[in-house]
Structure formats: structure tokens, C-alpha cells
Design a protein around this motif. Structure first.
Motif, short mmCIF file in Angstrom:
data_model
loop_
_atom_site.label_atom_id
_atom_site.label_comp_id
_atom_site.label_asym_id
_atom_site.label_seq_id
_atom_site.Cartn_x
_atom_site.Cartn_y
_atom_site.Cartn_z
N UNK A 153 30.38 27.13 26.75
CA UNK A 153 31.06 28.40 27.87
C UNK A 153 32.47 27.51 27.90
N UNK A 154 32.41 26.50 28.42
CA UNK A 154 33.81 25.72 28.49
C UNK A 154 34.87 25.65 27.28
N UNK A 155 34.30 25.55 26.09
CA UNK A 155 35.20 25.58 24.89
C UNK A 155 35.57 26.94 24.70
N UNK A 156 34.97 28.18 24.71
CA UNK A 156 35.37 29.25 24.12
C UNK A 156 36.02 29.86 25.15
N UNK B 158 30.19 17.53 21.53
CA UNK B 158 28.66 17.66 22.04
C UNK B 158 27.67 18.67 21.48
N UNK B 159 28.22 19.79 20.86
CA UNK B 159 27.81 20.79 20.19
C UNK B 159 27.10 20.41 18.84
N UNK C 288 29.56 29.33 16.36
CA UNK C 288 28.26 29.27 17.31
C UNK C 288 28.80 29.92 18.56
N UNK C 289 30.07 29.44 19.33
CA UNK C 289 30.05 29.65 20.60
C UNK C 289 30.41 31.26 20.57
#
Length: 558
Positions: A319-322, A375-376, A481-482
Motif C-alpha cells: 500500500x505504501x509503495x503504490x 520487502x515484498x 503485484x501491488x
């Protein structure tokens, strides 16, 4: 207290006499100061109570409520949002996660009395790479001795206490650092030195400071958890803050879209309003779609904190990334509507340039987008082999925004491998319930095909491609993925919400997300034009009715 009550206290942003209106906030930004009247208003509201668990006298019971209140504040002024309170949340969540009852009571007392706690993690030489932080704490007979520097720390000079991340072992690995809760008044003045304030182009009113420690004694009972648990505590704690932040940044985007819609309706061009131009209408429609996508995705992730905490090691960084990327992209698109007005520091639309500067650190603040991908990466092969083929779906209540939730329990957050991915697991069931001939049904089938391809590629990742040294192709898989996760979350929200969410808006929201995946469009050109017309009309109607652009669509002052 509620977000609606905070909105009422903040008042009309366009009233020049309002001490927390746009004029006053812009003036404080020009002075590089926090707006004093705004901080007094937030103290009267009791903002710090939002960060303290109810068991210690605060109001923190639900992550979505915390995000809603913070979003309301950040919609008015991100600088005030970070500088007055969110920075204390970043620090105190480590105490709620790993502190002793006495430490939690101490932190609660500081916050509930209007004090601040700084998160002293960052060092300029290492950025988000906390595993290589050099500030050290050496054990002594009666405590610890701190030596080193902490830099770019919000409110460090103004804070009553700090949560400090320091190296406690020279051994390699994840057990080399610890966290400490220390108050400023217990540190000897001759062993600490305040560094000059770090000026910034965005968040200009926020006090970014630094400290240099020289053999500074810290009591033994300042340690959070056990020695060497600093990284583990952070990985658990920041699953909360990295889930809340994506929901919070919907606020500044809401304000930016409101300014752009107002400008497009008022600006006269070629014998009509700028909003009559197809390009302008498309940009506003797409920004509305982006905002709804971020809102729905972040809302599902917030509910997962309560309902699927074991999966937050994946959902929080995703969530933070996208969402930070979507929001920044939307700001750039809206800038093309406002043109020169998006840079002016005076006038009716001057708040846009402040919002754009303040939101820019979203891509790297707290944790960078690249760090989220790292992290992912190690989780993707495991999910591809064990979770996605099994298709174990999350409970539908995960997508029921506003529905009941069990109390937030940070003790259930764990670092490491999630046992499953219930969001993507829900895709098959949602696709089966959606008529295949409809746009929503076609999107569901497209996403199911994309998930199959993603699973094959992630299962084949080499060990090297799950580390910081991964290839660009591996990072691209984390990105895909995100997007899939967000799209399925959106589908789930609309599927579960029924009439609460206008069906006409869903194709445009999913179309924007699927454009990030590439490939042939799901919508025909005519369907896309119709979807964007619905989104544009919704944005204009909400602007004229003083309603939010998010899924709540509630009334706001002004």
C-alpha cells in the motif's frame, strides 16, 4: 471527537479571517513556521489522544478512525499534520508494540498532556537503511552510553521524549540494533548537542532537527524490548503507520482536485470554461478515479490490520509503495490543468503549490518506495507457490468498509512470512459472482489472467532476485503485484458494498489501475469515454455540493 468535528473546527479554508484557512497556512509556510493557531486548535481537539490506545486513556481503537481523523487534518495542511502529530505516532507506536506497562504509561502521559515524542531513527549516511545505522549504545553497569548522530528528525528540538534507534552490537545481522525511550530532561546537557535545523523545500514549517551524542548516559530502563530487537520492533510497529499513511494522503489529493476543478470551471478559454475542453475533463476524471482507487485500497489494508494482521508484512509495504506513486502522478496531472497557477505562491489557487511540495516526500518519507519493493520481493515466490494457487479468500467483511471490527491489537502484528494472501484469494469468488459480459466481469477475468502470469513469473524468481540486488525485471514484478492487489481490493469493495458505491464509477477506477499493467485495454473507447464522463460529472457535483471526493462523499466546510 470525530473527523466531522475536526472539520467543523478547521472551518472554511477560503475564509481569509480563518486562522487555519488557506491564507494563514500559506503565510506560515512562507515564514517556515508551524501555524501556531493551528497547533492550539489541535491541542483543544486533543489530537494526541488519537495516537494513544484506549487502554491508556486515548482514543486509538480502530485504524480506519485514526486514518480518517488524520486525513481530515492533512487535507487542510500536510505540514501541520506531520509536524503536530503524525511524527509522534511514528515514535509512540514502537512503545505500544514493545514497551513495558510503565513505558507505555510514560508515553501516554507525555502525549495526553500535549507533549511530543520524536522518532530518532534517521541518519543521513544511511537513509532508510536502518540496519546500518551507526549511532551506538554501549552497555555500562547501570545503563547505556550513546554516541553518534541522528539527523532529519521531525520535532527533535520540540519533543519531550524520543524513541531512538541505536546499534547495540557490532555483529552482522538483524539483531544488532535496539530501541530506547528517553526523555530530553534525563539526558545531561553537556553530552548532547543540537544540530542546526535542516531546511526543506516541502513541509517547510516542520522542524527537522538533529542531535549529536557524546558518551551520553541513558538509564537501563529506557530499553524497549530486549537488546537486539530494534529492527523486529520497527518491522512490527510500522505495519500500522505504513498502512495508515496511504489512507491519509488521500486528503491532500482531495484538496488538490478541489482546487483544479474550481479552476477549470472558472477559467475562461476559447469562449467557454476550461472544463469544457476534452483534455481537461479527462484529467479531472482520471484524478477522481485515482483518488477512489487509493481510498478503496487503503481502506481494505486498514481493515486487514484488524482482520488479517498476519498478512500485514505484505499489505503494508504494498500500500505504501503504490498509493504514494498514484498520488504523486495525480498531482502532476492536475498541474497540467492549473498551468502557471500551480506554481504561484499567492492568489486563490496558491495552496496547490504548497500541497504539491508537502506531498512530494511521500515517495521516500518513513520508508522509500524501493525499500517497500525489497520487502515484498522475498515474499512473492512463497505466495506464488503456496497462496495464490490455493485461492484461500479473505472473509468478505474485509471489504465491508465501515463495518464492525475487533479492537486493534498490535501484538498480532508479526514480521516475516505471511501465511496467505486473502485479498488476491478473493478474486476467483468475485469473478464468479460478476456477470462476464459486463465491464466489471471483463476486468475480473483480466485480473485473474494477470494473476496467473504473475504467479508463474514469481515462482521462477532466483534467490538473488529476492534481495536488494534483484534485477529490474524482479522489481517490476513487485510493482505488478501491488497493482493487482489494489485492483482486487477495489473490486471487493464495490462487490461487497452494493449500492453504497456508485456502480458507474467502478469501470473508470479499474481502467486507471489496469493501465498500469499495460496490455490491451479492457474497455472500448466508447466505454472509456462514458466511464470518464461519469467520473468528471461526479467530481463537479461534489465540488459544487462541498462534498469530499472520496468514498464517503460527506459534506465539508466551504
Amino acid at each position: 471527537m470525530s473527523a466531522e468535528e475536526l472539520d467543523a473546527l478547521l472551518g472554511d479554508p477560503h475564509d481569509d479571517a480563518n486562522p487555519v484557512g488557506h491564507a494563514a497556512l500559506l503565510a506560515a509556510d512562507e515564514r517556515r513556521e508551524m501555524p501556531a493557531d493551528g497547533e492550539r486548535l489541535l491541542d483543544a481537539y486533543g489530537m494526541n489522544a488519537e495516537f494513544v490506545p484506549a487502554g491508556y486513556g486515548g482514543r486509538l481503537t480502530r485504524a480506519d478512525r485514526l486514518a480518517d481523523v488524520q486525513r481530515t487534518l492533512w487535507r487542510r495542511d500536510p505540514s501541520l499534520g506531520l509536524g503536530h502529530g503524525f511524527s509522534s505516532l511514528l515514535a509512540s507506536v514502537n512503545v505500544w508494540t514493545a514497551g513495558t506497562p510503565e513505558q507505555r504509561k510514560q508515553a501516554a502521559a507525555i502525549l495526553l498532556s500535549g507533549g511530543r515524542i520524536a522518532a530518532a531513527f534517521h541518519e543521513l549516511d544511511h537513509g532508510n537503511d536502518f540496519a546500518h545505522a551507526d549511532c551506538s549504545a554501549a552497555r555500562t553497569d547501570d545503563g547505556w552510553l550513546l554516541t553518534g548522530r541522528k539527523e532529519i528528525v521531525t520535532n527533535l528540538r520540540r519533543a519531550d521524549a524520543m524513541v531512538l534507534f541505536a546499534r547495540t552490537s557490532r555483529a552482522a545481522g538483524s539483531r544488532s540494533h535496539s530501541q530506547f525511550l528517553v526523555t530530553r530532561d534525563e539526558l545531561p546537557a553537556d553530552r548532547i548537542h543540537d544540530l542546526p535545523r535542516f531546511p526543506s523545500s516541502g513541509m517547510r514549517g516542520v522542524q527537522l532537527g538533529g542531535l549529536r551524542f557524546t558518551d551520553c548516559p541513558v538509564p537501563a530502563d529506557a530499553l524497549l524490548g530486549r537488546p537486539g530487537e530494534g529492527m523486529e520492533i520497527a518491522l512490527r510497529s510500522y505495519q500500522l503507520t505504513r498502512s495508515v499513511f496511504p489512507a491519509v494522503i488521500v486528503g491532500p489529493l482531495d484538496s488538490a482536485l478541489r482546487l483544479a476543478v474550481g479552476y477549470a470551471l472558472d477559467r475562461r478559454l476559447y469562449g467557454g470554461a476550461a472544463a469544457d475542453l476534452p483534455y481537461v475533463r479527462a484529467v479531472l476524471a482520471r484524478a477522481q478515479a485515482d483518488l477512489l482507487a487509493v481510498d478503496a485500497f487503503s481502506a481494505v489494508v486498514l481493515r486487514a490490520l484488524h482482520l488479517a494482521p498476519e498478512s500485514m508484512g505484505v499489505y503494508a509495504p504494498a500500500a505504501k509503495y503504490l498509493t504514494s506513486r498514484i498520488v504523486l502522478d495525480a498531482f502532476e496531472d492536475l498541474r497540467s490543468v492549473l498551468g502557471a497557477q500551480s506554481y504561484l505562491r499567492e492568489g486563490r489557487y496558491a495552496m496547490f503549490q504548497k500541497l504539491a511540495r508537502d506531498i512530494a516526500p511521500a515517495t521516500f518519507a518513513h520508508v522509500s518506495r524501493a525499500a517497500c519493493q525489497v520487502t515484498l520481493l522475498p515474499q512473492l515466490p512463497r505466495l506464488a507457490r503456496r497462496s495464490w494457487p490455493a485461492g484461500q479468500a479473505a472473509d468478505p467483511s474485509l471489504f465491508d468498509l465501515g463495518g464492525p471490527l475487533p479492537p486493534l491489537d498490535l501484538g498480532h502484528l508479526v514480521p516475516g512470512v505471511p501465511p496467505g494472501d486473502g485479498v488476491l484469494g478473493a478474486l476467483a469468488g468475485i469473478a464468479g459472482d460478476t456477470p462476464a459480459g459486463t465491464p466489471a466481469g471483463r476486468f475480473a477475468n483480466r485480473l485473474r489472467d494477470e494473476l496467473g502470469r504473475l504467479g508463474e513469473r514469481c515462482a521462477a524468481l532466483s534467490p538473488k532476485d529476492t534481495t536488494i540486488g534483484a534485477s529490474p525485471a524482479a522489481f517490476a514484478l513487485a510493482d505488478r503485484y501491488t497493482v493487482l492487489l489494489a485492483a482486487v481490493a477495489v473490486l471487493g469493495v464495490w462487490h461487497t458494498g452494493g449500492d453504497r458505491h456508485p456502480a458507474a464509477l467502478l469501470p473508470g477506477v479499474l481502467d486507471r489501475l489496469c493501465q498500469r499493467l499495460g496490455g490491451p485495454p479492457v474497455l472500448t473507447e466508447a466505454e472509456r469515454e462514458e466511464a470518464e464522463q461519469h467520473l468528471f460529472d461526479t467530481a463537479v457535483r461534489r465540488y459544487r455540493e462541498s462534498r469530499l471526493f472520496d468514498l464517503s462523499a460527506r459534506h465539508v466546510p466551504g
